[in-house]
Scaffold this motif. Structure first.
Motif, PDB file in Angstrom:
ATOM      1  N   LYS A 108      42.147  35.372  76.893  1.00 57.70           N
ATOM      2  CA  LYS A 108      42.930  35.134  75.850  1.00 57.70           C
ATOM      3  C   LYS A 108      44.408  35.193  75.939  1.00 57.70           C
ATOM      4  CE  LYS A 108      39.308  36.786  72.721  1.00 57.70           C
ATOM      5  NZ  LYS A 108      39.124  37.666  71.501  1.00 57.70           N
ATOM      6  N   GLY A 109      44.921  35.296  77.140  1.00 57.40           N
ATOM      7  CA  GLY A 109      46.282  35.212  77.449  1.00 57.40           C
ATOM      8  C   GLY A 109      46.694  33.660  77.310  1.00 57.40           C
ATOM      9  N   ASP A 110      48.322  33.740  77.331  1.00 59.72           N
ATOM     10  CA  ASP A 110      48.802  32.457  77.253  1.00 59.72           C
ATOM     11  C   ASP A 110      48.747  31.358  78.257  1.00 59.72           C
ATOM     12  OD1 ASP A 110      49.998  33.381  74.784  1.00 59.72           O
ATOM     13  OD2 ASP A 110      51.929  33.896  75.554  1.00 59.72           O
ATOM     14  N   GLN A 111      48.614  32.113  79.637  1.00 57.34           N
ATOM     15  CA  GLN A 111      48.445  31.046  80.551  1.00 57.34           C
ATOM     16  C   GLN A 111      47.009  30.824  81.327  1.00 57.34           C
ATOM     17  OE1 GLN A 111      51.139  32.671  83.722  1.00 57.34           O
ATOM     18  NE2 GLN A 111      52.499  30.787  83.113  1.00 57.34           N
ATOM     19  N   GLY A 112      46.541  29.749  81.615  1.00 55.34           N
ATOM     20  CA  GLY A 112      45.183  29.713  81.967  1.00 55.34           C
ATOM     21  C   GLY A 112      45.343  29.535  83.470  1.00 55.34           C
ATOM     22  N   VAL A 113      44.147  30.180  84.098  1.00 58.40           N
ATOM     23  CA  VAL A 113      44.005  30.254  85.763  1.00 58.40           C
ATOM     24  C   VAL A 113      42.897  29.710  86.275  1.00 58.40           C
ATOM     25  CG1 VAL A 113      44.268  31.903  87.672  1.00 58.40           C
ATOM     26  CG2 VAL A 113      45.482  32.438  85.462  1.00 58.40           C
ATOM     27  N   MET A 114      43.060  28.870  87.161  1.00 65.03           N
ATOM     28  CA  MET A 114      41.949  28.158  88.153  1.00 65.03           C
ATOM     29  C   MET A 114      42.086  28.239  89.540  1.00 65.03           C
ATOM     30  SD  MET A 114      42.261  24.210  88.233  1.00 65.03           S
ATOM     31  CE  MET A 114      41.681  24.413  89.951  1.00 65.03           C
ATOM     32  N   VAL A 155      50.942  16.867  77.409  1.00 69.00           N
ATOM     33  CA  VAL A 155      49.809  17.587  76.958  1.00 69.00           C
ATOM     34  C   VAL A 155      50.465  18.837  76.194  1.00 69.00           C
ATOM     35  CG1 VAL A 155      47.910  18.970  77.449  1.00 69.00           C
ATOM     36  CG2 VAL A 155      48.077  16.499  78.004  1.00 69.00           C
ATOM     37  N   SER A 156      49.918  19.420  75.225  1.00 71.09           N
ATOM     38  CA  SER A 156      50.603  20.749  74.709  1.00 71.09           C
ATOM     39  C   SER A 156      50.729  21.763  75.435  1.00 71.09           C
ATOM     40  CB  SER A 156      49.386  21.303  73.556  1.00 71.09           C
ATOM     41  OG  SER A 156      49.153  20.184  72.844  1.00 71.09           O
ATOM     42  N   PRO A 157      51.969  22.455  75.552  1.00 69.00           N
ATOM     43  CA  PRO A 157      52.229  23.505  76.326  1.00 69.00           C
ATOM     44  C   PRO A 157      51.252  24.429  76.583  1.00 69.00           C
ATOM     45  CG  PRO A 157      54.076  23.016  74.990  1.00 69.00           C
ATOM     46  CD  PRO A 157      52.932  22.383  74.514  1.00 69.00           C
ATOM     47  N   GLY A 158      51.003  25.124  77.669  1.00 73.06           N
ATOM     48  CA  GLY A 158      49.870  25.956  77.795  1.00 73.06           C
ATOM     49  C   GLY A 158      48.675  25.572  78.231  1.00 73.06           C
ATOM     50  N   THR A 209      48.707  27.709  84.315  1.00 72.61           N
ATOM     51  CA  THR A 209      49.249  26.597  83.471  1.00 72.61           C
ATOM     52  C   THR A 209      50.723  26.986  83.085  1.00 72.61           C
ATOM     53  OG1 THR A 209      48.616  27.899  81.573  1.00 72.61           O
ATOM     54  CG2 THR A 209      47.046  26.197  82.502  1.00 72.61           C
ATOM     55  N   GLY A 210      51.583  26.324  82.345  1.00 74.76           N
ATOM     56  CA  GLY A 210      52.875  26.873  81.869  1.00 74.76           C
ATOM     57  C   GLY A 210      52.572  27.540  80.575  1.00 74.76           C
ATOM     58  N   PRO A 211      53.814  28.260  80.284  1.00 70.14           N
ATOM     59  CA  PRO A 211      53.880  29.148  79.146  1.00 70.14           C
ATOM     60  C   PRO A 211      53.663  28.275  77.884  1.00 70.14           C
ATOM     61  CG  PRO A 211      55.850  28.818  79.914  1.00 70.14           C
ATOM     62  CD  PRO A 211      55.095  28.161  80.767  1.00 70.14           C
ATOM     63  N   THR A 212      53.095  29.173  76.822  1.00 67.99           N
ATOM     64  CA  THR A 212      52.970  28.324  75.600  1.00 67.99           C
ATOM     65  C   THR A 212      54.069  27.655  74.807  1.00 67.99           C
ATOM     66  OG1 THR A 212      50.884  29.599  75.195  1.00 67.99           O
ATOM     67  CG2 THR A 212      52.002  28.338  73.335  1.00 67.99           C
ATOM     68  N   VAL A 213      55.401  28.760  74.926  1.00 73.78           N
ATOM     69  CA  VAL A 213      56.729  28.165  74.647  1.00 73.78           C
ATOM     70  C   VAL A 213      57.312  27.979  75.664  1.00 73.78           C
ATOM     71  CG1 VAL A 213      58.553  29.198  73.193  1.00 73.78           C
ATOM     72  CG2 VAL A 213      56.393  29.914  72.718  1.00 73.78           C
ATOM     73  N   PRO A 273      40.091  23.416  71.356  1.00 73.70           N
ATOM     74  CA  PRO A 273      39.697  25.053  70.700  1.00 73.70           C
ATOM     75  C   PRO A 273      40.499  25.943  71.517  1.00 73.70           C
ATOM     76  CG  PRO A 273      37.894  23.587  71.178  1.00 73.70           C
ATOM     77  CD  PRO A 273      38.891  22.688  71.943  1.00 73.70           C
ATOM     78  N   GLU A 274      40.709  27.227  70.852  1.00 70.23           N
ATOM     79  CA  GLU A 274      41.517  28.138  71.435  1.00 70.23           C
ATOM     80  C   GLU A 274      40.693  28.733  72.660  1.00 70.23           C
ATOM     81  OE1 GLU A 274      43.163  32.659  70.090  1.00 70.23           O
ATOM     82  OE2 GLU A 274      42.125  31.373  68.505  1.00 70.23           O
ATOM     83  N   GLY A 275      41.574  29.034  73.396  1.00 68.21           N
ATOM     84  CA  GLY A 275      40.854  29.662  74.911  1.00 68.21           C
ATOM     85  C   GLY A 275      40.607  28.530  75.795  1.00 68.21           C
ATOM     86  N   VAL A 276      40.606  27.217  75.312  1.00 67.39           N
ATOM     87  CA  VAL A 276      40.826  25.948  76.228  1.00 67.39           C
ATOM     88  C   VAL A 276      41.932  25.909  76.988  1.00 67.39           C
ATOM     89  CG1 VAL A 276      40.148  23.546  76.538  1.00 67.39           C
ATOM     90  CG2 VAL A 276      38.642  24.891  75.187  1.00 67.39           C
ATOM     91  N   LYS A 277      42.082  25.943  78.272  1.00 70.71           N
ATOM     92  CA  LYS A 277      43.343  26.018  79.040  1.00 70.71           C
ATOM     93  C   LYS A 277      43.284  24.811  79.751  1.00 70.71           C
ATOM     94  CE  LYS A 277      44.724  30.030  77.032  1.00 70.71           C
ATOM     95  NZ  LYS A 277      45.782  29.863  76.158  1.00 70.71           N
ATOM     96  N   TRP A 278      42.363  24.102  80.123  1.00 68.08           N
ATOM     97  CA  TRP A 278      42.415  22.940  81.087  1.00 68.08           C
ATOM     98  C   TRP A 278      41.761  21.824  80.688  1.00 68.08           C
ATOM     99  CZ3 TRP A 278      45.530  23.994  85.329  1.00 68.08           C
ATOM    100  CH2 TRP A 278      45.921  25.367  85.543  1.00 68.08           C
TER     101      TRP A 278
END
Length: 607
Positions: A568-574, A485-488, A592-596, A442-447
């Motif tokens: 809601k940014g492109d990169q996830g942070v933990m 795994v999908s970029p981003g 995380t890496g960039p979406t593109v 889902p949108e917003g899940v980064k990890w």
């Protein structure tokens, strides 16, 4: 004969003292108790033998019925040579009297150190023997006191397991028939103008009869809850607690910018040993309890070895033996402080069955699985398939896959680590894991967090046949799926088992189709309350492609706190925070890496 007995006294005394120290303060291995016991028997025999050859001081002066040798000397008494003036040296030289006192003091020290009897002092002899006796009693206390005197049949408790955005799972144990029937209710607690407002209680579950078939436990699920909301539950046997429902997938709670949870593994009550502590005390819980209100974690992700049925000694392989071990943890005086406001989610590891278990569902697995299902999986996240013992769920900005690395694995021997016929997960679980890694979130899940009870890295060189280092072919399949795994979206492996901490990075091979930003990271954290290894077992080696980020071997209590940032940014942070013996010692930030994807170098972010 006297000389041989003396050597046996010294050797057996050393074995008792060294063995007891190692067992009680270092590693409570099952080899130590019989060694200490046999050494104690040898010590007693040889100690008494030496005593027979020694001349002991008379308890009082001569009596009318006492007899003395013709020359008036005691047995083994030596005549001191005369000095030049014709007097006895021992009677005339004050300096040599001082030397004699020093020798006596030195001899006393050796008596206490070596366990030898001292012919000059009955008190010192008794003291050194009592030291060894006390150590033997401490070892016996560590092994037998808790299982024999604290079986926890009277345990009455409740705890919260998995909490989603709309549900909460609850387990209750109540052996007292006078408390039946059991009723469970709950209410929402919200704040208006800074003040807590309690809504009315709602009934949710009841049990009219509990029996030994379920070890007097029952579970219930509270449905119809609101995401990111605070609730209180109450049980009619005077048990109660609090929980907060999870935020909507892809989001954090309205009053927070992150999702936080704890992770650790490995618990053994009363270790390191303290004769003054409660037999079921758990020192690591005290460290965890002081950080729960500060960290404000949503749940504890416990990665196995919740019990040690075979440490220090296995006392049975029947379901009751395993049940007792679970009850004792929940009966610990330290348990309420880490559970009243913290849900626990579990995976299984070997010591919940048998050390280095790779026997699938053969005995004693059925007996071990009985309380595991009663106390843990019954309130875990829903299994991927009915009857499966691996789980997945999504909470806020993170999704989780909890692997079972014991039930489905093929034996660790004799096939090689690179054999394609070896499997840690079994075909069905592996397929589900690969599906989890490849699915869109889902949108917003980064990890994506992959949970393994044993280390994913092969950098641990001791006992590696029990870890993923011995299942490299299947591990490579999983790694490639993780890199894909999908970029981003970042992939993190969480593990335990080693009684040490290590953070390891798995970058894709040079020249491969994957960017550096696809690097997988593992955080392996343990024990929560147990021993740590006195020697170093983790080693990074050139050419294996597994990079040591941080290695912290020492500490009887280690746990991690993971903060997954929302946004809601492109990169996830933990951020990973490491706590050792109650102190925060290290933290590490990953993105995380960039979406593109733009290129192999420009997108590399290591944190």
């Amino acid at each position: 004969m006297e000389s041989l007995a003396t050597y046996l006294v010294v050797l057996s005394s050393a074995a008792i003292r060294i063995g007891a120290y190692v067992f009680l303060r270092w590693i409570p291995g099952h080899h130590a108790p019989p060694v200490v016991l046999l050494s104690a028997v040898l010590y007693a025999i040889s100690f008494l033998s030496v005593c027979q050859f020694l001349a002991w001081p008379a308890a009082a002066g001569p009596t009318p019925n006492s007899s003395s040798p013709p020359d008036g000397k005691l047995k083994n008494e030596r005549t001191l040579p005369a000095d030049s003036s014709g007097g006895k040296r021992g009677n005339s030289n004050a300096g040599e009297q001082t030397t004699t006192e020093e020798e006596r003091t030195t001899w006393a020290g050796w008596t206490l150190l070596l366990g030898l009897p001292n012919p000059a002092s009955i008190r010192l002899t008794a003291a050194t023997a009592c030291i060894n006796l006390l150590l033997c009693l401490f070892v016996a206390d560590m092994v037998y006191r808790a299982p024999l005197m604290y079986p926890a049949h009277d345990l009455s408790f409740s705890r919260v397991g998995y909490v989603s955005g709309t549900t909460a799972s609850l387990i209750v144990r109540e052996p007292r028939s006078s408390q039946l029937p059991i009723f469970v209710s709950y209410r929402n607690i919200h704040h208006v103008s800074g003040r807590a407002v309690d809504e009315s209680w709602k009934a949710v579950g009841k049990a009219y009869w509990l029996s030994n078939e379920t070890d007097y436990t029952f579970t219930t699920v509270i449905n119809g809850l609101q995401p990111s909301s605070r609730y209180q539950y109450a049980v009619s046997n005077n048990r109660s607690g609090y929980f907060t429902t999870a935020p909507i997938a892809g989001h954090t709670a309205p009053d927070s910018d992150k999702l936080t949870f704890f992770t650790s593994s490995c618990i053994k009550p009363r270790f390191p040993y303290n004769p003054l502590s409660h037999p079921l005390s758990i020192p690591g819980f005290k460290h965890l309890a002081q950080w729960i209100p500060k960290v404000k974690a949503s749940f504890m992700l416990f990665l196995g070895d919740f019990i040690y049925v075979d440490v220090p000694r296995r006392l049975g392989s029947d379901p009751e033996t395993y049940r007792r071990e679970y009850r004792q943890i929940y009966r610990s005086p330290d348990w309420p402080s880490v559970s009243e406001d913290l849900p626990w989610i579990h995976v299984m590891d070997d010591h919940e069955i048998a050390n280095d278990w790779d026997g699938n569902t053969t005995a004693p697995y059925p007996a071990a699985a009985d309380p595991w299902h009663l106390y843990h999986t019954s309130v875990n996240p829903p299994p991927v398939w009915p009857g499966a013992s691996y789980f997945q769920f999504t909470q806020g900005p993170a999704s989780f896959f909890l692997m079972d690395t014991r039930r489905y694995r093929t034996p660790s021997q004799p096939l090689s680590a690179n054999s394609s016929e070896k499997s840690m997960l079994g075909s069905e679980q592996l397929s589900e894991l690969l599906t989890f890694l490849s699915r869109r979130e889902p949108e917003g899940v980064k990890w994506k967090y992959v949970i393994s009870s044993i280390p994913f890295t092969r950098n641990w060189r001791f006992g590696s046949t029990d870890t993923w280092a011995n299942y490299l072919h299947e591990r490579q399949t999983i790694l490639e799926a993780m890199w894909s795994v999908s970029p981003g979206i970042g992939v993190i492996v969480l593990s335990g088992d080693r009684h040490e901490f290590a953070a390891t990075a798995f970058p894709p091979p040079e020249g491969s189709r994957w960017p550096v930003s696809a690097t997988v990271h593992e955080f392996s954290t343990s024990p929560l309350s147990m021993f740590y290894l006195p020697f170093r077992t983790y080693e990074e080696r050139d050419g294996e492609g597994e990079v040591c980020v941080k290695y912290v071997p020492d500490g009887n209590s280690k746990f991690g706190a993971i903060e997954v940032m929302g946004g809601k940014g492109d990169q996830g942070v933990m951020r990973f925070r490491l706590f050792v013996d109650g102190e925060e010692v290290w933290n590490h930030v990953l993105t995380t890496g960039p979406t593109v994807i733009r290129g192999r170098v420009s997108d590399a972010v290591w944190g």
